[in-house]
Design an enzyme around this catalytic site. Structure first.
Site, PDB file in Angstrom:
ATOM      1  N   HIS A  45     -11.296 -43.994 -34.105  1.00  0.00           N
ATOM      2  CA  HIS A  45     -10.148 -43.537 -33.304  1.00  0.00           C
ATOM      3  C   HIS A  45      -8.833 -44.120 -33.834  1.00  0.00           C
ATOM      4  CE1 HIS A  45     -11.922 -41.207 -30.068  1.00  0.00           C
ATOM      5  NE2 HIS A  45     -12.819 -42.134 -29.820  1.00  0.00           N
ATOM      6  N   CYS A  62     -17.855 -38.656 -26.403  1.00  0.00           N
ATOM      7  CA  CYS A  62     -16.532 -39.281 -26.472  1.00  0.00           C
ATOM      8  C   CYS A  62     -15.724 -38.832 -25.266  1.00  0.00           C
ATOM      9  CB  CYS A  62     -15.834 -38.860 -27.766  1.00  0.00           C
ATOM     10  SG  CYS A  62     -14.192 -39.572 -27.973  1.00  0.00           S
ATOM     11  N   HIS A  86     -17.623 -45.720 -34.160  1.00  0.00           N
ATOM     12  CA  HIS A  86     -17.018 -44.636 -33.387  1.00  0.00           C
ATOM     13  C   HIS A  86     -15.637 -45.047 -32.861  1.00  0.00           C
ATOM     14  CE1 HIS A  86     -17.222 -41.285 -30.257  1.00  0.00           C
ATOM     15  NE2 HIS A  86     -16.215 -42.041 -29.842  1.00  0.00           N
ATOM     16  N   GLU A  87     -15.580 -46.238 -32.235  1.00  0.00           N
ATOM     17  CA  GLU A  87     -14.309 -46.670 -31.637  1.00  0.00           C
ATOM     18  C   GLU A  87     -13.248 -46.916 -32.703  1.00  0.00           C
ATOM     19  OE1 GLU A  87     -13.811 -46.163 -28.654  1.00  0.00           O
ATOM     20  OE2 GLU A  87     -15.919 -45.889 -28.128  1.00  0.00           O
TER      21      GLU A  87
HETATM   22 NI    NI Z   1     -14.486 -41.744 -28.586  1.00  0.00          NI
END
Ligand code: NI
Length: 188
Positions: A142, A96, A138-139
């Site tokens: 956030h 990341c 994953h994105e």
């Molecule tokens: Ni990330």
């Protein structure tokens, strides 16, 4: 356009639940996306979420990985929603831009459906699996203030980039041993 500064783990913006984008057609949204694309190109990652550039809005960009895991086409996804398809999860290594220098082995849903809108207001509705599904999860994490180490189940597999090689070799050896034992079973 400009290359934006990346927020690093520990910055409060990365822990917030981001606000929806009210109007994807707003010129400020287009400017933000243009800057995020330039930033991602400059650093060379697979994806970037708006909170990582200090903007707490529900917007991510990512490359849809090809079968060879090389960078595929770029998707701009606004106000995304993810629905797991089944309970299956698989482990995979992630990095990341907000956690520089480290890699972690993270469980993610194997198959998902994700929906959202893109810059011209059109709807995106896709099913994804494997690496593609991993990048999207994953994105989108956030946007809920979650970084990948918070998803990890075994922190002994949170390692520096420079130490990754020995883990990959060990994983490969384990896989080969598993394949060999299956082959032996089949031969019996
Ligand atoms: Ni990330």
């Amino acid at each position: 356009m400009s290359v934006l500064k990346i927020a690093r783990m520990g910055h409060p913006v990365l822990g917030l639940v981001a606000e929806p984008v009210a109007d994807p057609a707003d010129p400020s949204v287009h400017r933000l996306v243009a800057d995020m694309i330039e930033t991602l190109d400059d650093i060379g990652g697979l994806g970037l979420a708006a909170p990582q550039v200090h903007v707490s809005r529900r917007l991510v960009i990512f490359h849809v990985p090809g079968e060879d895991t090389e960078k595929g086409p770029l998707t701009v996804l606004i106000n995304p929603e993810i629905e797991p398809l089944g309970d299956d999860k698989e482990m995979g290594w992630e990095g990341c831009l907000s956690v520089p220098g480290l890699r972690g082995d993270v469980p993610r849903y194997t198959r998902i459906r994700y929906r959202g809108v893109t810059l011209d207001g059109s709807t995106i509705d896709r099913e994804a699996e494997g690496h593609h599904a991993r990048v999207v999860q994953h994105e989108c994490d956030h946007l809920d203030g979650v970084l990948y180490p918070q998803r990890m189940t075994d922190l002994s597999r949170l390692v520096f980039d420079s130490e990754m090689r020995r883990f990959l070799i060990a994983d490969e050896e384990r896989e080969r041993a598993a394949v060999e034992s299956v082959t032996e079973d089949a031969a019996e």
